[in-house]
Scaffold this active site. Structure first.
Site, PDB file in Angstrom:
ATOM      1  N   ASP A  17     -93.083  52.632 -10.590  1.00 55.61           N
ATOM      2  CA  ASP A  17     -92.768  53.843  -9.829  1.00 55.61           C
ATOM      3  C   ASP A  17     -93.358  55.042 -10.559  1.00 55.61           C
ATOM      4  O   ASP A  17     -92.642  55.874 -11.121  1.00 55.61           O
ATOM      5  CB  ASP A  17     -91.247  53.971  -9.699  1.00 55.61           C
ATOM      6  CG  ASP A  17     -90.838  54.975  -8.619  1.00 55.61           C
ATOM      7  OD1 ASP A  17     -91.686  55.316  -7.775  1.00 55.61           O
ATOM      8  OD2 ASP A  17     -89.670  55.396  -8.617  1.00 55.61           O
ATOM      9  N   GLU A  96     -97.931  58.191   0.331  1.00 50.25           N
ATOM     10  CA  GLU A  96     -96.928  58.801   1.198  1.00 50.25           C
ATOM     11  C   GLU A  96     -97.513  59.841   2.156  1.00 50.25           C
ATOM     12  O   GLU A  96     -98.339  60.674   1.769  1.00 50.25           O
ATOM     13  CB  GLU A  96     -95.831  59.455   0.349  1.00 50.25           C
ATOM     14  CG  GLU A  96     -94.637  59.906   1.142  1.00 50.25           C
ATOM     15  CD  GLU A  96     -93.360  59.853   0.345  1.00 50.25           C
ATOM     16  OE1 GLU A  96     -92.341  60.379   0.830  1.00 50.25           O
ATOM     17  OE2 GLU A  96     -93.352  59.282  -0.760  1.00 50.25           O
ATOM     18  N   LYS A 132     -96.414  55.194   3.234  1.00 50.90           N
ATOM     19  CA  LYS A 132     -95.013  55.505   2.940  1.00 50.90           C
ATOM     20  C   LYS A 132     -94.528  56.611   3.863  1.00 50.90           C
ATOM     21  O   LYS A 132     -95.149  57.676   3.958  1.00 50.90           O
ATOM     22  CB  LYS A 132     -94.905  55.930   1.475  1.00 50.90           C
ATOM     23  CG  LYS A 132     -93.570  55.687   0.811  1.00 50.90           C
ATOM     24  CD  LYS A 132     -93.722  55.931  -0.683  1.00 50.90           C
ATOM     25  CE  LYS A 132     -92.402  55.749  -1.415  1.00 50.90           C
ATOM     26  NZ  LYS A 132     -92.552  56.102  -2.845  1.00 50.90           N
ATOM     27  N   THR A 156     -89.238  54.809   3.117  1.00 46.53           N
ATOM     28  CA  THR A 156     -88.547  55.286   1.933  1.00 46.53           C
ATOM     29  C   THR A 156     -87.348  56.158   2.291  1.00 46.53           C
ATOM     30  O   THR A 156     -87.089  56.433   3.454  1.00 46.53           O
ATOM     31  CB  THR A 156     -89.546  56.057   1.036  1.00 46.53           C
ATOM     32  OG1 THR A 156     -88.920  56.343  -0.222  1.00 46.53           O
ATOM     33  CG2 THR A 156     -90.003  57.348   1.694  1.00 46.53           C
ATOM     34  N   PHE A 178     -82.639  53.441  -1.836  1.00 50.27           N
ATOM     35  CA  PHE A 178     -82.474  54.182  -3.085  1.00 50.27           C
ATOM     36  C   PHE A 178     -81.109  53.879  -3.699  1.00 50.27           C
ATOM     37  O   PHE A 178     -80.084  54.041  -3.046  1.00 50.27           O
ATOM     38  CB  PHE A 178     -82.615  55.683  -2.828  1.00 50.27           C
ATOM     39  CG  PHE A 178     -84.045  56.146  -2.757  1.00 50.27           C
ATOM     40  CD1 PHE A 178     -85.045  55.340  -2.239  1.00 50.27           C
ATOM     41  CD2 PHE A 178     -84.396  57.405  -3.207  1.00 50.27           C
ATOM     42  CE1 PHE A 178     -86.365  55.771  -2.173  1.00 50.27           C
ATOM     43  CE2 PHE A 178     -85.715  57.846  -3.153  1.00 50.27           C
ATOM     44  CZ  PHE A 178     -86.694  57.034  -2.639  1.00 50.27           C
TER      45      PHE A 178
END
Length: 338
Positions: A17, A96, A132, A156, A178
């Site tokens: 990440d 993203e 993303k 996400t 998350f």
């Protein structure tokens, strides 16, 4: 006995990440994920200075209006960084879509197609990219269409079961629930409570989603994300994928012990779940205060860092256009947390 990171790699696909190339080389993950905050942090580190300078020169030569040039430079930068990262991982990189498009399905689709086209023009096939998107209703609908075009997606900012269910029903390739941000919310609400990693609300949320997907035969990959401590990761060993920050990868690599899968494979269900409607999605999300607040906060946070990155690009582009050396603005910017 091998360290926990080596054992974890045998149970789950480990994803870095970060956009930090040194960390990616050190820990040898399968994939890497990025977001506007991580992109900004990587740019601030200085390791991409030559890349940024080259992109700005290319865009300046296109003679676009300034704001259009900033957008073009931003897109080129995230794709170029993705290409660099792909030189160091055997799998995929998640790139993203701008967070400000989170509530615009068509604009998200258009941006995703453009990013994939830029990768393909650079010789990177779409099977090495995950687009993303934030798991809003609009983002999920965009992903559904993109998946049908062969553009696989990573949804996400998953904080609730209803988001995960809607993604699975839309045929999304991968979701990122998350963990740590859910814990943050519960700690704020219940400061007196001590949450053991294996019983944290975020850990329990991922387990519930994972078991539901397997029970009902959904192919959507579950990738736990946003970890606050190594205990959360250990509690989710065996999850399809886990995207982990360099600091926690380091901790796992330095820790000896025995690691076994913490997730179980449930029996298959012959009863299909009731299909999700937009009204049901919005109502259930509305009823979940934590998920509603953290989703909105996450989108705002990514947008803030996107704006900081654009400010940097705008300043340097303006400097190039005026033929005046632009001062670096990287060092003074703040980066949102994970």
């Amino acid at each position: 006995m091998s360290n926990l990171l080596e054992q974890l790699k045998r149970l789950s696909i480990v994803v870095a990440d970060t956009g930090d190339l040194a960390a990616i080389r050190q820990f040898a993950p399968q994939d890497a994920t990025t977001n506007p905050s991580l992109i900004l942090k990587a740019v601030q580190s200085g390791q991409y200075d030559d890349l940024v300078a080259s992109i700005l020169e290319q865009v300046n030569a296109m003679s676009l209006p300034l704001e259009r040039a900033v957008e073009e430079a931003g897109d080129r930068l995230i794709v170029a960084m993705g290409r660099v990262i792909l030189q160091h991982v055997p799998g995929r990189v998640s790139t993203e879509v701008n967070a400000r498009l989170s509530f615009d399905t068509q604009a998200s689709i258009n941006k995703a197609r453009n990013l994939v086209s830029m990768y393909e023009q650079a010789g990177i096939s779409r099977d090495r990219i995950l687009i993303k998107l934030a798991a809003t209703w609009e983002g999920i609908r965009a992903a559904q269409i993109l998946e049908q075009e062969g553009i696989q997606c990573n949804l996400t900012l998953i904080f609730s079961f209803v988001q995960a269910q809607a993604c699975a029903e839309a045929g999304v390739y991968l979701i990122s629930p998350f963990v740590g941000r859910i814990l943050d919310w519960y700690r704020k609400q219940h400061p007196e409570q001590d949450f053991a990693p294996e019983n944290e609300p975020g850990v329990c949320s991922v387990r519930t989603i994972y078991e539901y997907f397997r029970r009902h035969g959904y192919a959507t990959i579950v990738m736990g994300a946003s970890f606050r401590n190594a205990g959360e990761i250990i509690a989710l060993a065996g999850c399809d994928r886990l995207t982990i920050s360099p600091s926690l990868l380091q901790e796992l690599s330095e820790t000896e012990g025995r690691l076994e899968s913490s997730l179980t494979m449930p029996e298959a269900s012959s009863v299909p779940p009731e299909a999700m409607t937009e009204a049901s999605f919005r109502w259930q999300l509305n009823e979940d205060a934590m998920a509603t607040e953290k989703l909105a906060e996450g989108i705002r946070g990514f947008e803030q860092d996107q704006l900081k990155l654009e400010t940097m690009l705008r300043t340097q582009l303006s400097g190039i256009r005026s033929e005046t050396p632009s001062s670096t603005v990287m060092g003074g910017l703040c980066v949102s947390g994970n």
